[in-house]
Design a protein around this motif. Structure first.
Motif, PDB file in Angstrom:
ATOM      1  N   ASP A 298       0.556  -0.858   0.110  1.00 22.44           N
ATOM      2  CA  ASP A 298      -0.031   0.196  -0.106  1.00 22.44           C
ATOM      3  C   ASP A 298       0.566   1.423  -0.243  1.00 22.44           C
ATOM      4  O   ASP A 298       0.287   2.806   0.341  1.00 22.44           O
ATOM      5  CB  ASP A 298      -1.256  -0.114   1.724  1.00 22.44           C
TER       6      ASP A 298
ATOM      7  N   TRP B  92       3.006   2.709   2.408  1.00 18.71           N
ATOM      8  CA  TRP B  92       2.837   3.326   3.865  1.00 18.71           C
ATOM      9  C   TRP B  92       4.252   2.410   5.046  1.00 18.71           C
ATOM     10  O   TRP B  92       4.270   1.435   4.550  1.00 18.71           O
ATOM     11  CB  TRP B  92       2.117   4.221   4.036  1.00 18.71           C
TER      12      TRP B  92
ATOM     13  N   SER C 140      -6.675  -3.015   4.214  1.00 17.07           N
ATOM     14  CA  SER C 140      -6.570  -2.466   5.788  1.00 17.07           C
ATOM     15  C   SER C 140      -5.922  -2.952   6.425  1.00 17.07           C
ATOM     16  O   SER C 140      -5.922  -4.113   6.248  1.00 17.07           O
ATOM     17  CB  SER C 140      -8.035  -2.183   6.722  1.00 17.07           C
TER      18      SER C 140
ATOM     19  N   ILE D 253      -5.292   0.541  10.117  1.00 16.78           N
ATOM     20  CA  ILE D 253      -5.668   2.080   9.434  1.00 16.78           C
ATOM     21  C   ILE D 253      -5.683   1.466   7.599  1.00 16.78           C
ATOM     22  O   ILE D 253      -5.621  -0.020   7.816  1.00 16.78           O
ATOM     23  CB  ILE D 253      -3.211   1.968   8.886  1.00 16.78           C
ATOM     24  N   TYR D 254      -6.516   2.380   7.086  1.00 11.54           N
ATOM     25  CA  TYR D 254      -6.687   1.957   5.938  1.00 11.54           C
ATOM     26  C   TYR D 254      -6.266   2.816   4.429  1.00 11.54           C
ATOM     27  O   TYR D 254      -5.338   3.713   4.758  1.00 11.54           O
ATOM     28  CB  TYR D 254      -8.298   2.586   5.564  1.00 11.54           C
ATOM     29  N   THR D 255      -6.182   1.990   3.985  1.00 12.16           N
ATOM     30  CA  THR D 255      -5.473   2.570   1.950  1.00 12.16           C
ATOM     31  C   THR D 255      -6.677   2.501   1.358  1.00 12.16           C
ATOM     32  O   THR D 255      -7.368   0.947   1.117  1.00 12.16           O
ATOM     33  CB  THR D 255      -4.472   2.214   1.844  1.00 12.16           C
TER      34      THR D 255
ATOM     35  N   THR E 136      -8.408   3.459  -1.861  1.00 12.72           N
ATOM     36  CA  THR E 136      -8.662   4.029  -3.379  1.00 12.72           C
ATOM     37  C   THR E 136     -10.209   3.898  -4.542  1.00 12.72           C
ATOM     38  O   THR E 136      -9.837   4.377  -5.643  1.00 12.72           O
ATOM     39  CB  THR E 136      -7.301   3.225  -3.820  1.00 12.72           C
TER      40      THR E 136
ATOM     41  N   ARG F 132     -14.079   7.256  -1.666  1.00  7.89           N
ATOM     42  CA  ARG F 132     -12.631   7.332  -0.768  1.00  7.89           C
ATOM     43  C   ARG F 132     -12.770   8.396   0.655  1.00  7.89           C
ATOM     44  O   ARG F 132     -12.128   8.341   2.142  1.00  7.89           O
ATOM     45  CB  ARG F 132     -11.213   6.676  -1.437  1.00  7.89           C
TER      46      ARG F 132
ATOM     47  N   ALA G 199     -12.884   7.230   4.461  1.00  8.49           N
ATOM     48  CA  ALA G 199     -12.106   8.130   5.371  1.00  8.49           C
ATOM     49  C   ALA G 199     -12.644   8.760   6.637  1.00  8.49           C
ATOM     50  O   ALA G 199     -12.105   8.530   7.477  1.00  8.49           O
ATOM     51  CB  ALA G 199     -11.015   8.752   4.452  1.00  8.49           C
TER      52      ALA G 199
ATOM     53  N   TYR H 119      -5.100   7.938   3.105  1.00  7.72           N
ATOM     54  CA  TYR H 119      -5.328   7.546   4.453  1.00  7.72           C
ATOM     55  C   TYR H 119      -6.449   7.455   5.404  1.00  7.72           C
ATOM     56  O   TYR H 119      -6.044   8.847   5.814  1.00  7.72           O
ATOM     57  CB  TYR H 119      -3.426   7.114   4.203  1.00  7.72           C
TER      58      TYR H 119
ATOM     59  N   LEU I 195       5.102   7.690   4.411  1.00  4.92           N
ATOM     60  CA  LEU I 195       4.809   7.003   2.857  1.00  4.92           C
ATOM     61  C   LEU I 195       5.799   6.648   2.039  1.00  4.92           C
ATOM     62  O   LEU I 195       7.166   7.134   2.983  1.00  4.92           O
ATOM     63  CB  LEU I 195       4.006   8.386   2.036  1.00  4.92           C
TER      64      LEU I 195
END
Length: 428
Positions: A325, A327, A351, A370-372, A374, A378, A382, A398, A418
């Motif tokens: 992801d 990060w 996640s 923690i969520y990415t 896309t 989004r 978030a 994120y 990142l």
């Protein structure tokens, strides 16, 4: 024509500033006219065109930091830049044509260095013997990973003064003042199975004055990056990061106290004890201007170490490194203990759940997600209840959700970063 100092391109004055001046008159043609090439450039281009007319062609170095087909460097220390044209001749042999300025400020052909192999792999310039003039350092590409490293001194006004000071095999090379004596050293990295090594050359005007070597880790199959840096106490060091077959990457760290060369990370096992997954390179993680070396056990958790001149490794910090992801998170508070980190695909992204464990097997409680994100929604995801935004990028948002009182939003925001492309390519 001025003898020295003419630029290759004449820069335009700011048209907006000029237009604002009282009494200034600027035509449309003047506003849109192209910069005019200097007489020196035109005259140099004519000389190079003669070579091209005889069957040569431009062939810029294929790697390294100096990749232009025509480069300007003051090689003899007289304050005037020589011009170097990188070409291949009619037989496809790489050549370097060096042009110097005469008393009238015109370029003239000084010397042609005929190379080896198929191309110039990389080129650098450094004063390796402390005489105030820069040597020309060229790695010529042969077959596969084989390269020939040559060092050339331009000499004085006589073409016969030009000489080749060194010619050795190499896989890669680096120039830095590793022994700290104020003069650059040439580091020659050679990949040769169990006999892979680094050689350090110290030059004088007469040629190689000294050559010392130290081994690289055994069983390495490719050198991914070589960079100079400082140890925790400020000692100059060379960091060589290599592939260890399919196992991952290792970092060999070299120092040169008193002109001797040592691999301070070498262990009795014959390799550096810095193994971690591929794609993760040393970096200054704590901002102390010293690279930290990552070590991992094959998972996504890494411990980063600083090194002192004895090779002693001191933990700097631990991270969860999420290459998929893009990060990483510096682990703090309850995350520094025994924590299970599991990545899951979710609708519109992914996640990672952080769970504190007991005895390595029993979950005690989830502490963080923690969520990415896309997907097209989004931003809404978030900002869902209980979540907060960490970063917003063009293609992803994120976000995080805390499930414990032992961490704060600021803790997570301060430690979330990142992964830049240079981390995975090794180009730092």
């Amino acid at each position: 024509m001025k003898r020295h100092g003419r630029r290759f391109l004449t820069l335009l004055l700011s048209v907006f500033t000029a237009a604002a001046c009282a009494g200034c008159a600027t035509s449309v043609e003047e506003l849109y006219s192209l910069p005019q090439m200097s007489e020196e450039y035109v005259q140099l281009q004519e000389l190079i065109s003669q070579r091209i007319g005889e069957g040569s062609a431009y062939a810029a170095p294929t790697g390294g930091r100096n990749r232009q087909s025509i480069q300007l460097r003051d090689l003899d220390g007289d304050g005037a830049a020589e011009a170097l044209a990188f070409l291949v001749d009619e037989t496809h042999t790489p050549t370097v044509c060096i042009y110097r300025l005469d008393e009238g400020g015109d370029y003239y052909p000084y010397v042609i260095i005929t190379g080896y192999g198929s191309a110039v792999a990389s080129v650098d310039y450094a004063d390796l013997n402390g005489d105030g003039a820069a040597e020309l350092i060229i790695a010529w590409q042969g077959g596969g990973d084989i390269r020939l490293l040559t060092v050339h001194s331009l000499g004085g006004n006589d073409r016969q003064d030009q000489q080749e000071l060194l010619s050795v095999d190499c896989t890669d090379f680096l120039v830095c003042d590793l022994d700290g004596n104020g003069v650059d050293d040439l580091l020659d990295i050679r990949l040769a199975g169990e006999s892979s090594s680094v050689a350090m050359y110290t030059l004088t005007g007469e040629g190689p004055a000294a050559s010392v070597t130290a081994p690289l880790s055994g069983r390495i199959t490719g050198v991914r990056r070589a960079a100079s840096g400082l140890l925790s106490d400020g000692t100059p060091a060379l960091f060589v990061e290599s592939e260890l077959g399919q196992e991952g990457l290792v970092t060999d760290v070299f120092t040169a106290p008193g002109g001797e060369l040592f691999n301070i990370t070498m262990t009795p096992l014959g390799r550096s004890n810095t193994l971690r997954p591929d794609g993760i390179f040393s970096a200054d993680m704590d901002g102390d201007q010293s690279p930290d070396v990552p070590v991992g056990d094959g998972g996504d958790r890494l411990t980063w170490y600083s090194l002192d001149p004895s090779g002693a490794m001191t933990p700097t910090l631990s991270t969860y490194y999420n290459a998929e992801d893009g990060w990483y998170l510096v682990l703090t508070g309850p995350l520094t203990g025994d924590v299970l980190m599991e990545r899951h695909y979710i609708d519109g992204g992914s996640s990672v759940m952080f769970t504190v464990m007991s005895d390595g097997t029993t979950p005690q409680g989830n502490v963080l997600v923690i969520y990415t994100l896309t997907g097209s929604d989004r931003q809404e995801q978030a900002e869902a209840e209980g979540r907060f935004v960490l970063l917003q990028e063009e293609r992803a948002v994120y976000a995080a959700q805390l499930l414990t009182d032992s961490l704060t939003q600021q803790d997570i925001m301060d430690n979330f970063h990142l992964i830049y492309a240079e981390w995975q390519s090794g180009d730092l």
